[in-house]
Design a protein around this motif. Structure first.
Motif, PDB file in Angstrom:
ATOM      1  N   PHE A  26     -34.657  64.086  61.153  1.00 15.51           N
ATOM      2  CA  PHE A  26     -34.280  65.429  60.702  1.00 15.51           C
ATOM      3  C   PHE A  26     -33.837  66.342  61.837  1.00 15.51           C
ATOM      4  O   PHE A  26     -33.295  67.414  61.592  1.00 15.51           O
TER       5      PHE A  26
ATOM      6  N   LEU B 171     -36.492  63.672  66.256  1.00 13.68           N
ATOM      7  CA  LEU B 171     -37.627  63.798  65.342  1.00 13.68           C
ATOM      8  C   LEU B 171     -37.301  63.146  64.006  1.00 13.68           C
ATOM      9  O   LEU B 171     -36.307  63.491  63.368  1.00 13.68           O
TER      10      LEU B 171
ATOM     11  N   ASN C 227     -39.295  61.710  60.181  1.00 10.73           N
ATOM     12  CA  ASN C 227     -40.487  62.050  59.408  1.00 10.73           C
ATOM     13  C   ASN C 227     -41.667  61.143  59.746  1.00 10.73           C
ATOM     14  O   ASN C 227     -42.802  61.448  59.419  1.00 10.73           O
ATOM     15  N   ASN C 228     -41.393  60.050  60.465  1.00 13.91           N
ATOM     16  CA  ASN C 228     -42.497  59.154  60.814  1.00 13.91           C
ATOM     17  C   ASN C 228     -42.734  58.995  62.313  1.00 13.91           C
ATOM     18  O   ASN C 228     -43.591  58.218  62.718  1.00 13.91           O
ATOM     19  N   GLY C 229     -41.971  59.715  63.124  1.00 16.40           N
ATOM     20  CA  GLY C 229     -42.181  59.548  64.558  1.00 16.40           C
ATOM     21  C   GLY C 229     -41.201  60.357  65.384  1.00 16.40           C
ATOM     22  O   GLY C 229     -40.306  61.013  64.849  1.00 16.40           O
ATOM     23  N   THR C 230     -41.403  60.295  66.690  1.00 14.78           N
ATOM     24  CA  THR C 230     -40.616  61.077  67.649  1.00 14.78           C
ATOM     25  C   THR C 230     -40.169  60.160  68.778  1.00 14.78           C
ATOM     26  O   THR C 230     -40.916  59.275  69.187  1.00 14.78           O
ATOM     27  N   ALA C 231     -38.947  60.382  69.265  1.00 14.53           N
ATOM     28  CA  ALA C 231     -38.458  59.630  70.426  1.00 14.53           C
ATOM     29  C   ALA C 231     -38.042  60.594  71.517  1.00 14.53           C
ATOM     30  O   ALA C 231     -37.580  61.698  71.244  1.00 14.53           O
TER      31      ALA C 231
ATOM     32  N   VAL D 209     -43.118  57.415  69.678  1.00 17.92           N
ATOM     33  CA  VAL D 209     -44.469  57.502  69.110  1.00 17.92           C
ATOM     34  C   VAL D 209     -44.333  57.673  67.602  1.00 17.92           C
ATOM     35  O   VAL D 209     -43.645  58.581  67.133  1.00 17.92           O
TER      36      VAL D 209
ATOM     37  N   ALA E  83     -46.327  57.436  63.585  1.00 15.78           N
ATOM     38  CA  ALA E  83     -47.595  57.517  62.853  1.00 15.78           C
ATOM     39  C   ALA E  83     -47.967  56.143  62.334  1.00 15.78           C
ATOM     40  O   ALA E  83     -47.111  55.333  61.997  1.00 15.78           O
TER      41      ALA E  83
END
Lengths: 351, 351
Positions: A148, A243, A245-249, A261, A263
């Motif tokens: 997103f 970003l 909905n299930n993680g970040t880079a 990282v 979830a």
């Protein structure tokens, strides 16, 4: 088109970038840098010392039948005039970025390419940057779930280089110099229409041209893409931040691997609140290690040699051209939307 | 006003925050938490166990003459009704943030305060957060020269807490929950009019209320202030990032010292370009160590005890109130501008 084995290239503008191209194409046997013309005597001399044939004028270079392709690496404001002249003289054109300074000028160049049947291709070299290829892989493979927000930052602390890039009439400023790269990357990554553009420019070290900008693109799905170029940033923020909905880079800097990282699991009943001097927060407490998974995505290899290989393969009828003019036009129009948004201090509709 | 030595406080809403206030005020001899009322039986029981007198209703608590001050720590949507009732019953009011859910409601509360002559003060506790006090010191002392951008980020990865904060009708969402803090800090730091507001909301984990937002305030001098709250950020960006024409400051996270890098000297003739896979850049090359100076600014101490000390000192006629209603109204209107900008997808004029 022809099926020549080796295409001879003549350089117009043997400055920092012009003189760098032979190095970029080293090992690409399908092209050969043979000649050069520069308005500065000392650059002519340098080109000569490096084994290039030097010409007394642009016209002389264009009149030389051994030249198949002209590389234009002059200040931005004269790209158009030289490119059209070169194509009309029967040469293919590789043009440094930004291809020119307005979409109207670019249209004239595209018209000339169609009229003469000559190739016009833009050296969008940062399509091969490894940080970009790596974050694009994370996006393409949906490693973060539904993305997103994407944040692409290029930060330096030296202001604008002290040459024509400081001058408006030569097409200076950071939107044209660096924006053109990171916008091109944005449009390659997210295959959607851009609906809205909001942008602000900075003039910290220079009043004539922007020495940085921040732009937010809203894509059709609602995805927000933040682009930022700064030249007064003595501490840099990460090159890439994405970003889902299930993680970040994150990619902290040029040449660094990506850190991802995500979830896993939702059980968070024993949240340990973050306690600050004046309050506590559960919302912003870090997750427990067993509810996340951390991985490293190694840098994806990029090979800039592909640029000139592709130019030669295209001219030999073997490949599509990689850097396509409609893509270049879209980026040019986005840069115009950025200037318009910044001037009006308003959000601008785009596509 | 009175010159009582100790002010007795009754808590309305003995939830997470309500039950935390006695701890926050521990050691402040001028106030004493004496009673509590909560609609939930188990919270009443807990309050009782902790030595508080519990009441059967709001009216009972308000009717008790020993109560001087009512602390309101209920869901946001009922702050107004309770506050007005309390002031009309002759009580001073300390209200949790956000004070209420609209500027019109806040005006009703302010009117009631003026009509009854009772204090209405909002617990903007994060004015005492040490990260804020530290970045404000750097701003106030002009350590970076002229500041042109401030970025304030609060990132978590747990979504919105699973209580009334997820519900629109109770005044949920992150603009009201966390925006109210970081906007209050912004207006305390930069003593200028806010001319423009641009904001977007996120709905990653929740469709009913925003679970994050990004806002850009343009102050009168042109200074840009970025505010960001995220609850799906598995890797966090720095809490504070501030750019001046002569340097940059960063505070990575709660409880961490600030790092400041400033320019010294301009001689940069031997720039070593950054070489990436597909190009090189002098503009974005890091500075040589001898042209910058790096310092650490230790966290400024903050003492949240000052909040209740100030309430008591104000009621005793000894001090001005620190958290002033016009400040609270300005933040409330800014939050409304954020919602308006996000809904219209446009920049909104502010002051």
């Amino acid at each position: 088109m022809s099926d020549k084995k080796v295409y001879n290239i003549g350089i117009i503008g043997y400055g920092g970038m012009g003189s760098y191209h032979p190095e970029l194409a080293k090992g690409v046997e399908e092209v050969k840098f043979v000649g050069s013309y520069d308005i500065k005597e000392e650059r002519q001399k340098l080109a000569c010392e490096r084994g290039l044939k030097t010409y007394d004028s642009l016209d002389d270079l264009l009149a030389d039948e051994i030249i198949d392709i002209v590389l234009i690496a002059t200040p931005n404001d004269v790209h158009k005039e030289i490119a059209i002249k070169a194509m009309e003289a029967g040469k293919h054109v590789v043009c440094e970025k930004p291809v020119t300074v307005s979409s109207a000028d670019l249209q004239d160049m595209i018209d000339a390419s169609e009229r003469t049947g000559k190739l016009l291709v833009v050296h969008q070299n940062r399509r091969w940057d490894e940080d970009f290829l790596t974050i694009k892989k994370i996006y393409d493979e949906k490693m973060l779930g539904e993305v997103f927000a994407i944040e692409s930052r290029v930060h330096g602390s030296r202001g604008i280089p002290g040459d024509w890039r400081q001058e408006k009439e030569h097409g200076g400023g950071m939107v044209l110099d660096w924006g053109v790269h990171i916008l091109d990357q944005a449009l390659l990554m997210v295959n959607e229409k851009v609906k809205k553009v909001y942008a602000t420019l900075t003039h910290v070290t220079n009043q004539l041209v922007d020495d940085g900008f921040r732009a937010e693109l809203t894509f059709e799905s609602g995805l927000k893409y933040i682009l930022e170029v700064g030249t007064s940033n003595f501490i840099t923020l990460p090159r890439w931040y994405m970003l889902g909905n299930n993680g970040t880079a994150i990619i902290e800097n040029w040449g660094m691997d990506a850190r991802v990282v995500c979830a896993r699991g939702k059980s968070e009943e024993d949240i340990v609140p973050v306690r600050t001097a004046a309050g506590l927060t559960k919302t912003m407490a870090p997750r427990r290690d067993d509810t996340i998974s951390e991985t490293v995505v190694p840098l994806v290899h990029g090979n800039i040699k592909e640029f000139y290989k592709n130019v030669a393969a295209y001219l030999s009828g073997k490949e599509e051209i990689i850097v396509k003019l409609p893509q270049v036009m879209r980026v040019m129009k986005l840069m115009e939307a950025i200037f318009e948004s910044a001037e009006k201090q308003q959000v601008v509709d785009f596509e």
